[in-house]
Design an enzyme around this catalytic site. Structure first.
Site, PDB file in Angstrom:
ATOM      1  N   ARG A   1       0.837  -1.205   0.000  1.00 60.03           N
ATOM      2  CA  ARG A   1       0.000   0.000   0.000  1.00 60.03           C
ATOM      3  C   ARG A   1       0.870   1.254   0.000  1.00 60.03           C
ATOM      4  O   ARG A   1       1.884   1.321   0.713  1.00 60.03           O
ATOM      5  CB  ARG A   1      -0.932   0.022   1.220  1.00 60.03           C
ATOM      6  CG  ARG A   1      -1.914  -1.120   1.196  1.00 60.03           C
ATOM      7  CD  ARG A   1      -3.133  -0.893   2.071  1.00 60.03           C
ATOM      8  NE  ARG A   1      -3.896  -2.139   2.140  1.00 60.03           N
ATOM      9  CZ  ARG A   1      -4.682  -2.606   1.172  1.00 60.03           C
ATOM     10  NH1 ARG A   1      -4.838  -1.911   0.053  1.00 60.03           N
ATOM     11  NH2 ARG A   1      -5.318  -3.753   1.310  1.00 60.03           N
TER      12      ARG A   1
ATOM     13  N   HIS B   1       7.894   1.556 -10.390  1.00 60.52           N
ATOM     14  CA  HIS B   1       6.698   1.099  -9.673  1.00 60.52           C
ATOM     15  C   HIS B   1       5.455   1.478 -10.460  1.00 60.52           C
ATOM     16  O   HIS B   1       5.378   2.567 -11.028  1.00 60.52           O
ATOM     17  CB  HIS B   1       6.620   1.708  -8.265  1.00 60.52           C
ATOM     18  CG  HIS B   1       6.819   3.196  -8.228  1.00 60.52           C
ATOM     19  ND1 HIS B   1       8.065   3.777  -8.324  1.00 60.52           N
ATOM     20  CD2 HIS B   1       5.942   4.212  -8.135  1.00 60.52           C
ATOM     21  CE1 HIS B   1       7.947   5.092  -8.266  1.00 60.52           C
ATOM     22  NE2 HIS B   1       6.663   5.384  -8.168  1.00 60.52           N
TER      23      HIS B   1
ATOM     24  N   ASN C   1       4.861   6.735 -13.290  1.00 66.62           N
ATOM     25  CA  ASN C   1       5.504   8.036 -13.469  1.00 66.62           C
ATOM     26  C   ASN C   1       6.952   7.781 -13.864  1.00 66.62           C
ATOM     27  O   ASN C   1       7.634   6.955 -13.261  1.00 66.62           O
ATOM     28  CB  ASN C   1       5.445   8.845 -12.173  1.00 66.62           C
ATOM     29  CG  ASN C   1       4.045   9.313 -11.854  1.00 66.62           C
ATOM     30  OD1 ASN C   1       3.276   9.663 -12.746  1.00 66.62           O
ATOM     31  ND2 ASN C   1       3.685   9.302 -10.581  1.00 66.62           N
TER      32      ASN C   1
ATOM     33  N   VAL D   1      10.495   8.325  -6.586  1.00 69.32           N
ATOM     34  CA  VAL D   1      11.271   7.150  -6.174  1.00 69.32           C
ATOM     35  C   VAL D   1      11.774   6.453  -7.441  1.00 69.32           C
ATOM     36  O   VAL D   1      10.972   5.978  -8.260  1.00 69.32           O
ATOM     37  CB  VAL D   1      10.416   6.183  -5.320  1.00 69.32           C
ATOM     38  CG1 VAL D   1      11.241   4.959  -4.932  1.00 69.32           C
ATOM     39  CG2 VAL D   1       9.871   6.887  -4.076  1.00 69.32           C
TER      40      VAL D   1
ATOM     41  N   ILE E   1       2.017   4.805   1.041  1.00 67.38           N
ATOM     42  CA  ILE E   1       1.976   5.417   2.366  1.00 67.38           C
ATOM     43  C   ILE E   1       1.133   6.698   2.390  1.00 67.38           C
ATOM     44  O   ILE E   1       0.677   7.122   3.457  1.00 67.38           O
ATOM     45  CB  ILE E   1       3.421   5.704   2.848  1.00 67.38           C
ATOM     46  CG1 ILE E   1       3.500   5.798   4.354  1.00 67.38           C
ATOM     47  CG2 ILE E   1       4.013   6.927   2.168  1.00 67.38           C
ATOM     48  CD1 ILE E   1       4.924   5.767   4.907  1.00 67.38           C
TER      49      ILE E   1
ATOM     50  N   HIS F   1       1.589   2.393 -10.035  1.00 69.78           N
ATOM     51  CA  HIS F   1       0.536   2.770  -9.098  1.00 69.78           C
ATOM     52  C   HIS F   1      -0.760   2.092  -9.569  1.00 69.78           C
ATOM     53  O   HIS F   1      -1.137   2.222 -10.733  1.00 69.78           O
ATOM     54  CB  HIS F   1       0.293   4.284  -9.130  1.00 69.78           C
ATOM     55  CG  HIS F   1       1.429   5.124  -8.655  1.00 69.78           C
ATOM     56  ND1 HIS F   1       1.467   5.690  -7.396  1.00 69.78           N
ATOM     57  CD2 HIS F   1       2.565   5.528  -9.270  1.00 69.78           C
ATOM     58  CE1 HIS F   1       2.574   6.410  -7.260  1.00 69.78           C
ATOM     59  NE2 HIS F   1       3.261   6.333  -8.383  1.00 69.78           N
TER      60      HIS F   1
HETATM   61  P1  AMP Z   1       6.248   8.469  -7.638  1.00 66.18           P
HETATM   62  O1  AMP Z   1       5.981   9.930  -7.363  1.00 66.18           O
HETATM   63  O2  AMP Z   1       5.542   7.964  -8.869  1.00 66.18           O
HETATM   64  O3  AMP Z   1       7.729   8.167  -7.652  1.00 66.18           O
HETATM   65  O4  AMP Z   1       5.578   7.672  -6.454  1.00 66.18           O
HETATM   66  C1  AMP Z   1       6.236   7.343  -5.279  1.00 66.18           C
HETATM   67  C2  AMP Z   1       5.180   6.895  -4.314  1.00 66.18           C
HETATM   68  O5  AMP Z   1       5.812   6.233  -3.250  1.00 66.18           O
HETATM   69  C3  AMP Z   1       4.346   8.026  -3.730  1.00 66.18           C
HETATM   70  O6  AMP Z   1       2.968   7.836  -4.051  1.00 66.18           O
HETATM   71  C4  AMP Z   1       4.622   7.910  -2.225  1.00 66.18           C
HETATM   72  O7  AMP Z   1       3.483   8.192  -1.433  1.00 66.18           O
HETATM   73  C5  AMP Z   1       5.033   6.462  -2.093  1.00 66.18           C
HETATM   74  N1  AMP Z   1       5.880   6.162  -0.932  1.00 66.18           N
HETATM   75  C6  AMP Z   1       6.948   6.854  -0.483  1.00 66.18           C
HETATM   76  N2  AMP Z   1       7.484   6.241   0.588  1.00 66.18           N
HETATM   77  C7  AMP Z   1       6.742   5.130   0.818  1.00 66.18           C
HETATM   78  C8  AMP Z   1       6.789   4.084   1.792  1.00 66.18           C
HETATM   79  N3  AMP Z   1       7.714   4.050   2.754  1.00 66.18           N
HETATM   80  N4  AMP Z   1       5.842   3.109   1.730  1.00 66.18           N
HETATM   81  C9  AMP Z   1       4.893   3.137   0.773  1.00 66.18           C
HETATM   82  N5  AMP Z   1       4.803   4.085  -0.183  1.00 66.18           N
HETATM   83  C10 AMP Z   1       5.713   5.079  -0.156  1.00 66.18           C
END
Ligand code: AMP
Length: 120
Positions: free
Chosen positions: A31, A102, A89, A98, A33, A104
């Site tokens: 999930r 990944h 993204n 990040v 965060i 979403h």
């Molecule tokens: P992006 O902006 O596409 O790189 O998405 C990165 C996503 O990682 C964001 O939606 C954040 O809320 C999510 N995120 C960051 N840290 C964590 C974490 N520790 N656990 C779960 N999701 C995270």
């Protein structure tokens, strides 16, 4: 290969906790965060690749596994009938924060238009 300074590699290794909803040999779903919808799950390869393009170049079959895991997660979360959105993204214009690729998986409410209209 894991990257020491990568947040999602540290989730894969268990150094940082996450709410895991599905796991396969090569993928992990947990999930987000800071959820943007009632269902907001991130699906990642356990292998570190920074972007979708890098993953496709390194292991195109794993791109398919991510898509399959996203579909399994959507069904398990109960959003497959009403619909959901899967997005990657990639890079700064897309707001990628990040750099471990990944997907979403978003759903559980009407998500609205994908983007606002382009006005030039
Ligand atoms: P992006 O902006 O596409 O790189 O998405 C990165 C996503 O990682 C964001 O939606 C954040 O809320 C999510 N995120 C960051 N840290 C964590 C974490 N520790 N656990 C779960 N999701 C995270």
């Amino acid at each position: 290969m894991a990257a020491d300074d990568c947040l999602f590699c540290r989730i894969v290794s268990g150094q940082i906790p996450a709410t895991v909803v599905h796991e396969t040999e090569r993928t992990l779903a947990f999930r987000d965060i800071a959820p943007k919808a009632p269902v907001h799950v991130l699906v990642i390869p356990k292998q570190h690749e920074p972007t979708l393009a890098a993953l496709a170049a390194a292991d195109s079959a794993l791109v398919g596994e991510l898509a399959s895991t996203a579909a399994v997660v959507a069904a398990a979360e109960g959003v497959d009938t009403d619909g959901y959105r899967v997005l990657f993204n990639t890079g700064p214009d897309a707001g990628q924060d990040v750099f471990h690729v990944h997907a979403h998986v978003l759903g559980g409410r009407p998500l609205g238009p994908m983007l606002s209209a382009f006005t030039g």
